[in-house]
Every structure is written in C-alpha cells, then in structure tokens.
Design a protein around this motif. Structure first.
Motif, PDB file in Angstrom:
ATOM      1  N   ALA A 111      34.849  79.870  77.066  1.00 14.34           N
ATOM      2  CA  ALA A 111      36.232  79.924  77.560  1.00 14.34           C
ATOM      3  C   ALA A 111      36.815  78.517  77.645  1.00 14.34           C
ATOM      4  O   ALA A 111      37.973  78.273  77.266  1.00 14.34           O
ATOM      5  CB  ALA A 111      36.278  80.616  78.919  1.00 14.34           C
ATOM      6  N   ALA A 112      36.005  77.561  78.154  1.00  9.14           N
ATOM      7  CA  ALA A 112      36.467  76.179  78.251  1.00  9.14           C
ATOM      8  C   ALA A 112      36.713  75.583  76.866  1.00  9.14           C
ATOM      9  O   ALA A 112      37.587  74.723  76.689  1.00  9.14           O
ATOM     10  CB  ALA A 112      35.435  75.339  79.001  1.00  9.14           C
ATOM     11  N   PHE A 113      35.966  76.078  75.881  1.00 12.51           N
ATOM     12  CA  PHE A 113      36.110  75.616  74.504  1.00 12.51           C
ATOM     13  C   PHE A 113      37.311  76.279  73.821  1.00 12.51           C
ATOM     14  O   PHE A 113      37.673  75.923  72.710  1.00 12.51           O
ATOM     15  CB  PHE A 113      34.826  75.941  73.730  1.00 12.51           C
ATOM     16  CG  PHE A 113      34.587  75.108  72.512  1.00 12.51           C
ATOM     17  CD1 PHE A 113      34.771  75.640  71.241  1.00 12.51           C
ATOM     18  CD2 PHE A 113      34.168  73.794  72.619  1.00 12.51           C
ATOM     19  CE1 PHE A 113      34.544  74.882  70.105  1.00 12.51           C
ATOM     20  CE2 PHE A 113      33.935  73.027  71.483  1.00 12.51           C
ATOM     21  CZ  PHE A 113      34.121  73.565  70.235  1.00 12.51           C
ATOM     22  N   GLY A 114      37.898  77.262  74.499  1.00 10.05           N
ATOM     23  CA  GLY A 114      39.066  77.948  73.949  1.00 10.05           C
ATOM     24  C   GLY A 114      38.752  79.043  72.964  1.00 10.05           C
ATOM     25  O   GLY A 114      39.625  79.461  72.192  1.00 10.05           O
ATOM     26  N   LEU A 115      37.513  79.557  73.000  1.00  7.10           N
ATOM     27  CA  LEU A 115      37.111  80.569  72.023  1.00  7.10           C
ATOM     28  C   LEU A 115      37.129  81.988  72.580  1.00  7.10           C
ATOM     29  O   LEU A 115      37.197  82.946  71.808  1.00  7.10           O
ATOM     30  CB  LEU A 115      35.719  80.256  71.482  1.00  7.10           C
ATOM     31  CG  LEU A 115      35.603  78.967  70.663  1.00  7.10           C
ATOM     32  CD1 LEU A 115      34.167  78.750  70.222  1.00  7.10           C
ATOM     33  CD2 LEU A 115      36.533  79.001  69.456  1.00  7.10           C
ATOM     34  N   VAL A 116      37.022  82.136  73.900  1.00  7.43           N
ATOM     35  CA  VAL A 116      37.101  83.458  74.515  1.00  7.43           C
ATOM     36  C   VAL A 116      38.041  83.395  75.709  1.00  7.43           C
ATOM     37  O   VAL A 116      38.384  82.310  76.197  1.00  7.43           O
ATOM     38  CB  VAL A 116      35.711  83.976  74.980  1.00  7.43           C
ATOM     39  CG1 VAL A 116      34.720  84.011  73.822  1.00  7.43           C
ATOM     40  CG2 VAL A 116      35.165  83.137  76.123  1.00  7.43           C
ATOM     41  N   GLU A 117      38.446  84.566  76.180  1.00  7.24           N
ATOM     42  CA  GLU A 117      39.307  84.642  77.359  1.00  7.24           C
ATOM     43  C   GLU A 117      39.020  85.936  78.097  1.00  7.24           C
ATOM     44  O   GLU A 117      38.580  86.926  77.515  1.00  7.24           O
ATOM     45  CB  GLU A 117      40.781  84.577  76.948  1.00  7.24           C
ATOM     46  CG  GLU A 117      41.213  85.691  76.017  1.00  7.24           C
ATOM     47  CD  GLU A 117      42.649  85.516  75.532  1.00  7.24           C
ATOM     48  OE1 GLU A 117      43.376  84.683  76.107  1.00  7.24           O
ATOM     49  OE2 GLU A 117      43.036  86.210  74.577  1.00  7.24           O
ATOM     50  N   ASN A 118      39.256  85.897  79.404  1.00  8.36           N
ATOM     51  CA  ASN A 118      39.137  87.097  80.226  1.00  8.36           C
ATOM     52  C   ASN A 118      40.518  87.703  80.418  1.00  8.36           C
ATOM     53  O   ASN A 118      41.456  87.009  80.848  1.00  8.36           O
ATOM     54  CB  ASN A 118      38.528  86.752  81.587  1.00  8.36           C
ATOM     55  CG  ASN A 118      37.025  86.586  81.507  1.00  8.36           C
ATOM     56  OD1 ASN A 118      36.321  87.521  81.130  1.00  8.36           O
ATOM     57  ND2 ASN A 118      36.530  85.403  81.843  1.00  8.36           N
ATOM     58  N   THR A 119      40.653  88.964  80.092  1.00  5.34           N
ATOM     59  CA  THR A 119      41.938  89.638  80.222  1.00  5.34           C
ATOM     60  C   THR A 119      41.772  90.879  81.092  1.00  5.34           C
ATOM     61  O   THR A 119      40.708  91.504  81.093  1.00  5.34           O
ATOM     62  CB  THR A 119      42.479  90.061  78.838  1.00  5.34           C
ATOM     63  OG1 THR A 119      41.516  90.890  78.185  1.00  5.34           O
ATOM     64  CG2 THR A 119      42.766  88.851  77.975  1.00  5.34           C
ATOM     65  N   PRO A 120      42.811  91.240  81.846  1.00  2.00           N
ATOM     66  CA  PRO A 120      42.730  92.419  82.713  1.00  2.00           C
ATOM     67  C   PRO A 120      42.366  93.676  81.927  1.00  2.00           C
ATOM     68  O   PRO A 120      42.869  93.907  80.824  1.00  2.00           O
ATOM     69  CB  PRO A 120      44.155  92.520  83.279  1.00  2.00           C
ATOM     70  CG  PRO A 120      44.693  91.131  83.198  1.00  2.00           C
ATOM     71  CD  PRO A 120      44.101  90.548  81.949  1.00  2.00           C
ATOM     72  N   HIS A 121      41.461  94.459  82.492  1.00  5.83           N
ATOM     73  CA  HIS A 121      41.046  95.762  81.971  1.00  5.83           C
ATOM     74  C   HIS A 121      40.227  95.674  80.684  1.00  5.83           C
ATOM     75  O   HIS A 121      39.826  96.708  80.150  1.00  5.83           O
ATOM     76  CB  HIS A 121      42.254  96.679  81.723  1.00  5.83           C
ATOM     77  CG  HIS A 121      43.211  96.735  82.879  1.00  5.83           C
ATOM     78  ND1 HIS A 121      42.840  97.180  84.133  1.00  5.83           N
ATOM     79  CD2 HIS A 121      44.514  96.363  82.976  1.00  5.83           C
ATOM     80  CE1 HIS A 121      43.887  97.110  84.946  1.00  5.83           C
ATOM     81  NE2 HIS A 121      44.899  96.610  84.274  1.00  5.83           N
ATOM     82  N   ARG A 122      39.996  94.475  80.155  1.00  4.58           N
ATOM     83  CA  ARG A 122      39.198  94.359  78.926  1.00  4.58           C
ATOM     84  C   ARG A 122      38.011  93.416  79.093  1.00  4.58           C
ATOM     85  O   ARG A 122      37.100  93.421  78.279  1.00  4.58           O
ATOM     86  CB  ARG A 122      40.062  93.872  77.752  1.00  4.58           C
ATOM     87  CG  ARG A 122      41.020  94.938  77.234  1.00  4.58           C
ATOM     88  CD  ARG A 122      41.693  94.470  75.949  1.00  4.58           C
ATOM     89  NE  ARG A 122      40.731  94.202  74.891  1.00  4.58           N
ATOM     90  CZ  ARG A 122      40.222  95.123  74.092  1.00  4.58           C
ATOM     91  NH1 ARG A 122      40.544  96.395  74.252  1.00  4.58           N
ATOM     92  NH2 ARG A 122      39.360  94.796  73.155  1.00  4.58           N
ATOM     93  N   GLY A 123      38.021  92.601  80.122  1.00  3.90           N
ATOM     94  CA  GLY A 123      36.931  91.667  80.324  1.00  3.90           C
ATOM     95  C   GLY A 123      36.998  90.500  79.360  1.00  3.90           C
ATOM     96  O   GLY A 123      38.075  90.071  78.948  1.00  3.90           O
ATOM     97  N   CYS A 124      35.817  90.006  78.961  1.00  8.05           N
ATOM     98  CA  CYS A 124      35.741  88.835  78.093  1.00  8.05           C
ATOM     99  C   CYS A 124      35.859  89.262  76.634  1.00  8.05           C
ATOM    100  O   CYS A 124      35.149  90.162  76.184  1.00  8.05           O
ATOM    101  CB  CYS A 124      34.415  88.115  78.331  1.00  8.05           C
ATOM    102  SG  CYS A 124      34.318  86.530  77.497  1.00  8.05           S
ATOM    103  N   GLN A 125      36.747  88.632  75.920  1.00  8.42           N
ATOM    104  CA  GLN A 125      36.913  88.966  74.514  1.00  8.42           C
ATOM    105  C   GLN A 125      37.196  87.713  73.707  1.00  8.42           C
ATOM    106  O   GLN A 125      37.636  86.685  74.236  1.00  8.42           O
ATOM    107  CB  GLN A 125      38.039  89.982  74.318  1.00  8.42           C
ATOM    108  CG  GLN A 125      39.417  89.493  74.728  1.00  8.42           C
ATOM    109  CD  GLN A 125      40.453  90.601  74.657  1.00  8.42           C
ATOM    110  OE1 GLN A 125      40.476  91.491  75.495  1.00  8.42           O
ATOM    111  NE2 GLN A 125      41.287  90.536  73.649  1.00  8.42           N
TER     112      GLN A 125
END
Length: 234
Positions: free
Chosen positions: A58-72
């Motif tokens: 996430a810090a590297f900008g490759l994944v993100e946490n979004t509501p109702h979907r988790g980490c993607q």
C-alpha cells in the motif's frame, strides 16, 4: 530484535517481494482482491507477515483498501502511467544533455550502438530488455547514483508495458533509428540535438500508452481467469 521478530520480518519481506513482482508483471490485474486467508494458506505463514507485506504494498502504491472489498490491486490510471513517462523524460533529458557536454564516451557509445545498429528479428521481451539497458546505461554513465536509482524505480513500474510497446508494428525499427540518433548526437557533442532525440524516443512510447494498457489489461484477465472489476461475485 528477537529471533522471532527477525523471522517474521523475513517472511514478510518474502511475501512482499513475491506479491510486488506479480503485480508489476500484471499477473494480478487491477482490481483483483488480495485475501489475507488465501495468502496465509499459499505462503504457509500467519496473518502478521501477510498484513505487513500488504501494508508495504500500500505504501508502495500498488494496493489499496476499499470499503466492502478489502485489499485489492490498485488500478493504475492512464494518467499515472503518463506521469511516470513524464518523470522519466525529465530525468533522461538531463542524462543525454550531460553526456553530450562530457567528452570521452566512445566506449559506452560503441557498446550501445552494437545492440541497435541492425533491427534483427527478436521477441518483444528481448527488445524490452535491450531498451531498458540502453536507457539505464546512459544514466549510469552520468555518475549520479541517486539519479540511476530513481530512473530504475520508474522503469520498474513501467517494465511490463515495454514488451507490449514493442509488439506494435514497426516499433522496433523506429526505436533502432531513434537510439542511433541519440547516440550520434551525444557523440557529436550536440546537447540540444540529444535532448530532442531522446524526447522523440520517449514520447513515441508515451503515445502508445492507451493501446498498450488496453492490451495488457485484457491479457491479464484472460491469463489469470479473473473477473473484471465490478463483476458479480459468488
């Protein structure tokens, strides 16, 4: 640091590196969920190393946490890719201008010229590797390690696009010509000409971004059997 903490950090690093490689190679296309339980089972580790790895991604900008979907896997916007190309362009214009103003580049010029004199048939992956070598060896010759590291970091984000760029008809031929122009202008001490030659080369790739990304996304979903983002989930 205790042996247990050290072991967890090592496991986290291994998970991070593996997932980063998959994402950068688009083995995981944009929007695909990374489920902690599945990753724990795959890597045979507890949740802590997986969570640490996902945090680094996430810090590297490759994944993100979004509501109702988790980490993607984070969707790489076309504009983000264009911004990366613009950053690369700024660094490489400085590189060729510096080298053109500095005598004694004959050995480097001869080495790079040997790769690009004749556009012999090659696989797109081979062209992509040669292309990255060309640009990074020019940067290394400047003698600024920080510049070299930053350009390599940008290139890593763009690595998977390069083979698709060279899959476009006549791209290898035009790149050979452009690279020779870059080398010729550097060798002649023409700093302005070298900047213009480099600009043409990078902006040609930039002009193909939307076509390349479209092909890449389609191949990623087909290869992995993933459902596109927004598709109904079981």
């Amino acid at each position: 640091m205790s042996p247990r903490t050290t072991k967890r950090k090592n496991l986290s690093h291994d998970v991070f590196e593996t997932l980063k490689k998959r994402i950068l190679n688009w083995e995981y296309p944009p929007g695909v969920r990374l489920i902690e339980e599945d990753l724990c089972a795959e890597f045979n580790v507890s949740r802590s190393p997986v969570r640490e790895a996902l945090g680094r991604l996430a810090a590297f900008g490759l994944v993100e946490n979004t509501p109702h979907r988790g980490c993607q896997v984070k969707t790489l916007e076309i504009q983000t890719i264009k911004d990366l190309y613009q950053l690369r362009l700024a660094m490489e214009l400085y590189v060729v201008e510096t080298l053109a103003r500095r005598p004694g580049q004959e050995t480097l010029m001869a080495s790079l010229r040997a790769d690009w004199t004749d556009p012999a048939p090659r696989e797109s992956d081979a062209w992509a590797a040669l292309d990255r070598r060309f640009h990074e060896e020019l940067a290394t010759a400047v003698g600024n390690p920080l510049l070299t590291q930053q350009l390599a970091a940008v290139n890593e984000r763009l690595t998977v696009l390069r083979p698709f760029d060279f899959s476009i008809e006549e791209r290898s031929v035009s790149t050979c010509r452009q690279h020779m122009d870059i080398l010729d202008t550097i060798a002649s001490g023409d700093a302005n000409g070298a900047r213009e030659a480099m600009r043409v080369n990078i902006e040609d790739s930039l002009g193909n971004v939307e076509t390349v990304v479209g092909r890449l996304i389609a191949k990623a979903y087909l290869r992995g059997g993933f459902a596109p983002p927004g598709a109904a989930e079981a």
